[in-house]
Structure formats: C-alpha cells, structure tokens
Design an enzyme around this catalytic site. Structure first.
Site, mmCIF file in Angstrom:
data_model
loop_
_atom_site.group_PDB
_atom_site.id
_atom_site.type_symbol
_atom_site.label_atom_id
_atom_site.label_comp_id
_atom_site.label_asym_id
_atom_site.label_seq_id
_atom_site.Cartn_x
_atom_site.Cartn_y
_atom_site.Cartn_z
ATOM 1 N N LYS A 189 -22.093 5.983 16.350
ATOM 2 C CA LYS A 189 -22.288 5.595 14.787
ATOM 3 C C LYS A 189 -20.718 5.312 14.377
ATOM 4 O O LYS A 189 -20.533 4.603 13.792
ATOM 5 C CB LYS A 189 -22.981 6.859 14.054
ATOM 6 C CG LYS A 189 -23.049 6.586 12.474
ATOM 7 C CD LYS A 189 -23.524 7.491 11.713
ATOM 8 C CE LYS A 189 -22.951 8.891 11.440
ATOM 9 N NZ LYS A 189 -21.863 8.991 10.291
ATOM 10 N N ASN A 190 -20.082 6.234 14.560
ATOM 11 C CA ASN A 190 -18.667 6.257 13.958
ATOM 12 C C ASN A 190 -17.580 5.474 14.606
ATOM 13 O O ASN A 190 -16.693 5.409 14.224
ATOM 14 C CB ASN A 190 -18.014 7.769 13.822
ATOM 15 C CG ASN A 190 -18.885 8.360 12.826
ATOM 16 O OD1 ASN A 190 -19.654 8.053 12.062
ATOM 17 N ND2 ASN A 190 -18.771 9.813 12.741
ATOM 18 N N CYS A 213 -19.853 13.974 -2.086
ATOM 19 C CA CYS A 213 -20.964 13.772 -1.325
ATOM 20 C C CYS A 213 -21.366 15.298 -1.016
ATOM 21 O O CYS A 213 -20.716 16.143 -1.295
ATOM 22 C CB CYS A 213 -20.856 12.946 -0.115
ATOM 23 S SG CYS A 213 -19.998 13.753 1.249
ATOM 24 N N ARG A 259 -14.326 14.513 -0.730
ATOM 25 C CA ARG A 259 -14.106 13.399 -0.052
ATOM 26 C C ARG A 259 -13.242 12.449 -0.724
ATOM 27 O O ARG A 259 -13.813 11.229 -0.815
ATOM 28 C CB ARG A 259 -15.159 12.993 0.855
ATOM 29 C CG ARG A 259 -15.963 14.124 1.824
ATOM 30 C CD ARG A 259 -17.142 13.466 2.396
ATOM 31 N NE ARG A 259 -16.703 12.598 3.697
ATOM 32 C CZ ARG A 259 -17.571 12.185 4.373
ATOM 33 N NH1 ARG A 259 -18.952 12.493 4.078
ATOM 34 N NH2 ARG A 259 -17.246 11.455 5.572
ATOM 35 N N ASP A 270 -7.535 9.041 -2.009
ATOM 36 C CA ASP A 270 -6.347 8.841 -2.276
ATOM 37 C C ASP A 270 -5.343 8.386 -0.992
ATOM 38 O O ASP A 270 -4.415 7.467 -1.398
ATOM 39 C CB ASP A 270 -5.742 10.106 -2.703
ATOM 40 C CG ASP A 270 -5.762 11.326 -1.745
ATOM 41 O OD1 ASP A 270 -7.034 11.489 -1.327
ATOM 42 O OD2 ASP A 270 -4.798 11.852 -1.681
ATOM 43 N N GLN A 271 -5.487 8.751 0.210
ATOM 44 C CA GLN A 271 -4.493 8.380 1.112
ATOM 45 C C GLN A 271 -4.813 6.827 1.483
ATOM 46 O O GLN A 271 -3.846 6.042 1.732
ATOM 47 C CB GLN A 271 -4.871 9.280 2.538
ATOM 48 C CG GLN A 271 -4.716 10.815 2.218
ATOM 49 C CD GLN A 271 -3.399 11.071 1.766
ATOM 50 O OE1 GLN A 271 -2.346 10.722 2.607
ATOM 51 N NE2 GLN A 271 -3.244 11.791 0.770
ATOM 52 N N ASP A 284 -18.247 17.730 12.990
ATOM 53 C CA ASP A 284 -19.526 17.297 13.148
ATOM 54 C C ASP A 284 -20.373 18.130 14.110
ATOM 55 O O ASP A 284 -21.441 17.642 14.194
ATOM 56 C CB ASP A 284 -19.461 15.602 13.506
ATOM 57 C CG ASP A 284 -18.772 14.874 12.152
ATOM 58 O OD1 ASP A 284 -18.818 15.436 11.292
ATOM 59 O OD2 ASP A 284 -18.634 13.755 12.631
ATOM 60 N N ARG A 288 -30.043 8.711 9.867
ATOM 61 C CA ARG A 288 -28.748 8.156 9.693
ATOM 62 C C ARG A 288 -27.789 8.159 10.927
ATOM 63 O O ARG A 288 -27.047 6.943 11.323
ATOM 64 C CB ARG A 288 -27.903 8.682 8.700
ATOM 65 C CG ARG A 288 -28.341 8.713 7.026
ATOM 66 C CD ARG A 288 -27.347 9.262 6.040
ATOM 67 N NE ARG A 288 -26.045 8.562 6.331
ATOM 68 C CZ ARG A 288 -24.819 8.989 5.498
ATOM 69 N NH1 ARG A 288 -25.075 9.972 4.859
ATOM 70 N NH2 ARG A 288 -23.855 8.304 5.894
HETATM 71 N N1 EPU Z 1 -9.163 13.225 2.790
HETATM 72 C C1 EPU Z 1 -8.503 13.186 1.700
HETATM 73 N N2 EPU Z 1 -7.942 11.974 1.209
HETATM 74 C C2 EPU Z 1 -8.259 11.061 1.721
HETATM 75 C C3 EPU Z 1 -9.033 11.034 2.962
HETATM 76 C C4 EPU Z 1 -9.409 12.188 3.327
HETATM 77 O O1 EPU Z 1 -8.459 14.433 0.876
HETATM 78 O O2 EPU Z 1 -7.820 9.770 1.353
HETATM 79 C C5 EPU Z 1 -9.974 14.645 3.324
HETATM 80 C C6 EPU Z 1 -11.462 14.503 3.240
HETATM 81 O O3 EPU Z 1 -11.711 14.846 1.775
HETATM 82 C C7 EPU Z 1 -11.723 15.531 4.219
HETATM 83 C C8 EPU Z 1 -10.415 15.363 5.283
HETATM 84 O O4 EPU Z 1 -9.413 14.617 4.611
HETATM 85 O O5 EPU Z 1 -11.374 16.973 3.669
HETATM 86 C C9 EPU Z 1 -10.986 14.499 6.614
HETATM 87 O O6 EPU Z 1 -11.546 13.324 6.008
HETATM 88 P P1 EPU Z 1 -11.801 11.943 6.927
HETATM 89 O O7 EPU Z 1 -11.165 10.974 6.070
HETATM 90 O O8 EPU Z 1 -11.088 12.206 8.109
HETATM 91 O O9 EPU Z 1 -13.184 11.894 7.158
HETATM 92 P P2 EPU Z 1 -13.977 10.562 7.044
HETATM 93 O O10 EPU Z 1 -13.011 9.587 7.793
HETATM 94 O O11 EPU Z 1 -14.530 10.112 5.680
HETATM 95 C C10 EPU Z 1 -15.065 10.646 9.544
HETATM 96 C C11 EPU Z 1 -16.328 10.519 9.981
HETATM 97 C C12 EPU Z 1 -17.176 11.971 9.689
HETATM 98 C C13 EPU Z 1 -16.301 12.998 10.259
HETATM 99 C C14 EPU Z 1 -14.955 13.050 9.697
HETATM 100 C C15 EPU Z 1 -14.031 14.205 10.605
HETATM 101 C C16 EPU Z 1 -16.913 8.369 9.985
HETATM 102 C C17 EPU Z 1 -17.903 7.317 9.239
HETATM 103 N N3 EPU Z 1 -17.065 9.496 9.280
HETATM 104 O O12 EPU Z 1 -15.040 10.841 7.992
HETATM 105 O O13 EPU Z 1 -18.484 11.828 10.230
HETATM 106 O O14 EPU Z 1 -16.835 14.337 9.671
HETATM 107 O O15 EPU Z 1 -14.324 11.732 9.955
HETATM 108 O O16 EPU Z 1 -13.976 13.995 11.686
HETATM 109 O O17 EPU Z 1 -16.227 8.116 11.011
HETATM 110 C C18 EPU Z 1 -20.684 12.333 10.394
HETATM 111 O O18 EPU Z 1 -20.814 11.449 11.155
HETATM 112 O O19 EPU Z 1 -21.761 13.075 10.119
HETATM 113 C C19 EPU Z 1 -19.486 12.556 9.449
HETATM 114 C C20 EPU Z 1 -19.468 13.172 8.277
#
Ligand code: EPU
Length: 418
Positions: A22-23, A117, A122, A125-126, A305, A397
């Site tokens: 999925k990811n 969520c 989540r 900002d980055q 995950d 999902r």
């Molecule tokens: N974060 C920030 N600011 C940002 C981006 C992230 O503070 O601009 C924080 C997030 O709030 C979190 C941490 O950094 O606390 C990591 O977030 P990340 O951006 O890495 O997560 P994501 O990219 O939104 C993906 C997967 C998630 C998985 C995470 C961590 C996808 C579509 N989603 O999420 O998958 O848990 O990486 O490995 O690739 C799932 O499949 O169930 C799922 C939630």
C-alpha cells in the site's frame, strides 16, 4: 457496516502470498502526475486506499484504466493541476503527496490541510518548509494550502524529524526543479527507495535513497513508467505474527525478508523459529513465548505499523515487557480493546507495559485505525471463544481480503453485516 466474526484458538498453517505494498503504491501513483507519457503498474493491491487515491488522481485529468486485475494503466496526456478536496484528503492523509508534484510541474497546487487523525496530530510542516525553501509561496486559506511557484530551485533541506511522506513529497518536487536538491535526515524506508528507482526509470536523477542523505538533480522532463509494486512489508509482518500468536507454522511467499528483519529478530528473541529464503519467510511456533520489549523507530528500526500487532503477541508471553511508541503520539488505542479481551496492559504516556496472560477471551471489540484493527483480528485468532471486530472498513484500507487469506491458513473468520 461489515464486521468480522472470528472463532479463535486454531493454529494457522500453510502458505500465503504477500500482496503489493500500500505505502509503495500511493507514491508510485502520485509520480504519474510528473509523467509525460503513459504509466503502467502491476501487482496493485485491491484496497480502499488505492481506490480513494485513483479518485483523487482523476481530479487532475489522469485517465485510469484497468486492463486486468491488479493492473492499472494511466493516460497522463491531459494531466492538469487542481484541488485535492477535503473529503478525500481527510480520509487519506497520503493525498498530501500530490502537493510537490503538482507544484513543480504546474507552478500551482491547492490541497486541503489534512487535520488530525486517530493516531496523532500528524502535521505537514516539514513538507511546507521544504517547498518554501525551494521557492514556493504558500498560504493557508479556508483550510486549504495554496502553493504557487515559478520553477522550483534545488536547495539543501534538513528535516527536523524523519518523515516518510515528507521525503517522498520533496523528492518528487525536486525531480523537476532547477538544480540539485539535497535532503538531509531523509527517511530510509524501502518505499522511499522504491520511489527513487521509479523516478530514475522516468528519467530522473536521484541518488542516495536508502541512506539519510538523498540527492536529486532536477531534469526538464520525466517520462512514463512501467513497474510491479513490491510486496507489502507490514502485511508480511502481520501474517508472520498471525503464525506466531496461534502457535502455528506460516510461510509468507513473494515477500522481501530484509524488509521485515527487525520483526524477524524480535520474533526469534521471543522463541519463534523464523527461517527465510530469497523471497519467503517462515514462522514456526516452538514452545512458550518469551517477552520482548520493543521501541518503534524509523526504518530500519521496528516499524510503528507493526507495533499494535506485536503488542498483541506479547499479551500472551511468559512475563512482562515494555512497548514504546516513538513515532506517533496516540497509537495505543488497541490497548484498551485488548484489555477487554483479558490482556494485562497499562499505558503510561508513550509506553505500554504488558504483563503476559495465560489466554485471551473472545469479546466484541472496535477497530479505531488500520493497524489497530489488524491487531484485534490477531487477538481474535488467538482467543478462546468468539470475537467480533467492528468497523473493519479500517482494515480494508490496507489489507486485501484479509479474512479470505487467513481462511486459507485455516482460520475461522467470516465477514458479516452488523
Ligand atoms: N511529522 C511532523 N511534521 C511533518 C511530517 C511528519 O511533525 O511535516 C511527524 C508526524 O506527525 C509523525 C512523524 O513525524 O509523528 C512521522 O511521520 P511521517 O511523515 O513519517 O508519516 P507519514 O509519512 O504520514 C507513513 C506511512 C504510515 C507510517 C509512517 C511511519 C504512508 C502512506 N503512510 O506516514 O503508515 O506509519 O509513515 O512509518 O506511507 C499505515 O500504513 O498504517 C500508516 C499509518
């Protein structure tokens, strides 16, 4: 609404094939917004998230065809920028990944802010910080991000924390930018490397993916692609734990054992016999489960995950352990449901203390997010008696027909209407 009825207590035995990830699918689909040429995917998982994402892409003029099951062909000849609406972004935060590609290709993009969520705030900002550094002007209006730019410029971006989607978003933006972008403290997840390989196949110049420093030299044009989606490491891990928790013997075929290595090592510590070949991994239960403490971390650390599923396994270990969640601030929603099934878990901030119990008992439980619902299914498979897992739309999902595939391993699980 559908729910699962599980008659627990059966040891799972046999083999199951991993589905496409999925990811990995979502960023591959997103990259088609950059493509000047047709895109073809195979081994696409049949998931709610894939469907939602295809709906989103249609908003930007992409024409989607399905020449065969699990295959998608995308005609990109009429691609245009547009708006990623709240209703789609709200249900699938990965939608925010369209921001970088649309902005770099068309100089304008509007994407709804995702909001919080179930597993945490989540923020993004980055993503925004990186795009601004590349020259974008970003404003927030009525809950929408409005981003404008001339041609984005290559810069050095240092992420304040590891962000998987943030890394992918900026990689795609940088792929068509002017000059070279360097991403520091980049995510090293396999899905990032998969996207880098894809961009290179399209004519991009990306190096360093899989390390914390990724360099992207912008090009003027990217072509189409043809790709098979690699296997889902979280699904693979979930099936491994299903074998372990039921005292069974389960082999997952067509997977990448290296991607689940952090789980493999913990399962061995817990007393399971885990063997692997090039594209398979086998989990054989072997005597009592030992407690193993884990702390989630960015790849190659223990994946957040799989935290809920591993916690469920540990509820049946001989002794106590600590499960620490460092990635998301609110990812213990399954703990209270597991307690309703007889588990002994006390949460304290971002750590859950688990004291193993003799057995779990079937109960009515409620899924709150994708991985939490997987953990409740695992608990139901191991429990004595019947378990009903409600709100299984969460599990749909990210897991393709999980009940049918668990049944091939001998599980007694049915999908029923509420
Ligand atoms: N974060 C920030 N600011 C940002 C981006 C992230 O503070 O601009 C924080 C997030 O709030 C979190 C941490 O950094 O606390 C990591 O977030 P990340 O951006 O890495 O997560 P994501 O990219 O939104 C993906 C997967 C998630 C998985 C995470 C961590 C996808 C579509 N989603 O999420 O998958 O848990 O990486 O490995 O690739 C799932 O499949 O169930 C799922 C939630």
């Amino acid at each position: 609404m559908d729910q699962f009825l599980i008659h627990g207590g059966k040891a799972l035995r046999g083999g199951v094939e991993a589905a496409g990830s999925k990811n990995a699918t979502l960023p591959i689909l997103t990259a088609s917004l950059l493509a000047d040429g047709p895109c073809r995917l195979s081994r696409v998982p049949n998931l709610r998230d894939t469907e939602t994402f295809l709906k989103l892409l249609a908003e930007f003029g992409l024409r989607i065809e399905r020449p065969a099951p699990r295959r998608i062909a995308i005609d990109t000849s009429e691609v245009r920028t547009g708006t990623a609406p709240y209703d789609l972004v709200r249900t699938m935060r990965a939608s925010v990944m369209v921001l970088g590609p649309l902005l770099t290709r068309f100089g304008r993009a509007q994407v709804s802010l995702p909001g919080g969520c179930a597993i945490g705030a989540r923020p993004i900002d980055q993503h925004l910080k990186g795009l601004e550094a590349m020259g974008a002007e970003i404003s927030i209006k009525d809950g929408y991000i409005d981003a404008r730019a001339g041609r984005l410029k290559g810069v050095r971006v240092s992420f304040d924390m590891v962000t998987v989607t943030g890394t992918k978003n900026l990689m795609m933006a940088a792929a068509l930018a002017e000059g070279t972008t360097v991403l520091e403290n980049a995510a090293q997840e396999p899905e990032v490397s998969i996207l880098a390989d894809l961009l290179n196949q399209m004519g991009g110049r990306v190096t360093g993916a899989g390390t914390p420093i990724i360099e992207i030299e912008g090009v003027d044009r990217l072509g189409g692609y043809e790709v098979g989606v690699p296997p889902d490491r979280i699904e693979t891990g979930t099936f491994m734990i299903a074998g372990a928790i039921t005292g069974g013997d389960v082999t997952i075929h067509r997977c990448i054992p290296e991607h689940v290595r952090s789980l493999t090592l913990r399962l061995r510590e817990a007393g399971l016999d885990v063997t692997e070949g090039n594209d398979w991994v086998r989990v054989l239960a072997n005597g009592p489960l030992q407690p193993v403490s884990i702390k989630t971390a960015a790849y190659p650390g223990f994946p957040t995950d799989l935290q809920a599923q591993f916690m469920t396994l540990m509820t049946l270990a001989r002794g106590s352990c600590a499960i620490s969640e460092t990635i998301f601030e609110n990812r213990f929603m399954h703990a209270a449901e597991l307690v309703r099934m007889g588990a002994n878990i006390a949460t304290d901030g971002r750590t859950a203390h688990v004291e193993g119990v003799e057995s779990l008992a079937g109960a009515h439980v409620m899924a709150t997010d994708l991985r939490a619902s997987a953990s409740l299914v695992l608990a139901g498979l191991a429990a004595k008696g019947d378990t009903i897992v409600r709100r299984v739309y969460h599990i749909d999902r990210g897991y393709e027909r999980i009940e049918e595939r668990l049944r091939t391993l001998g599980a007694e699980i049915e999908r029923v209407s509420e």
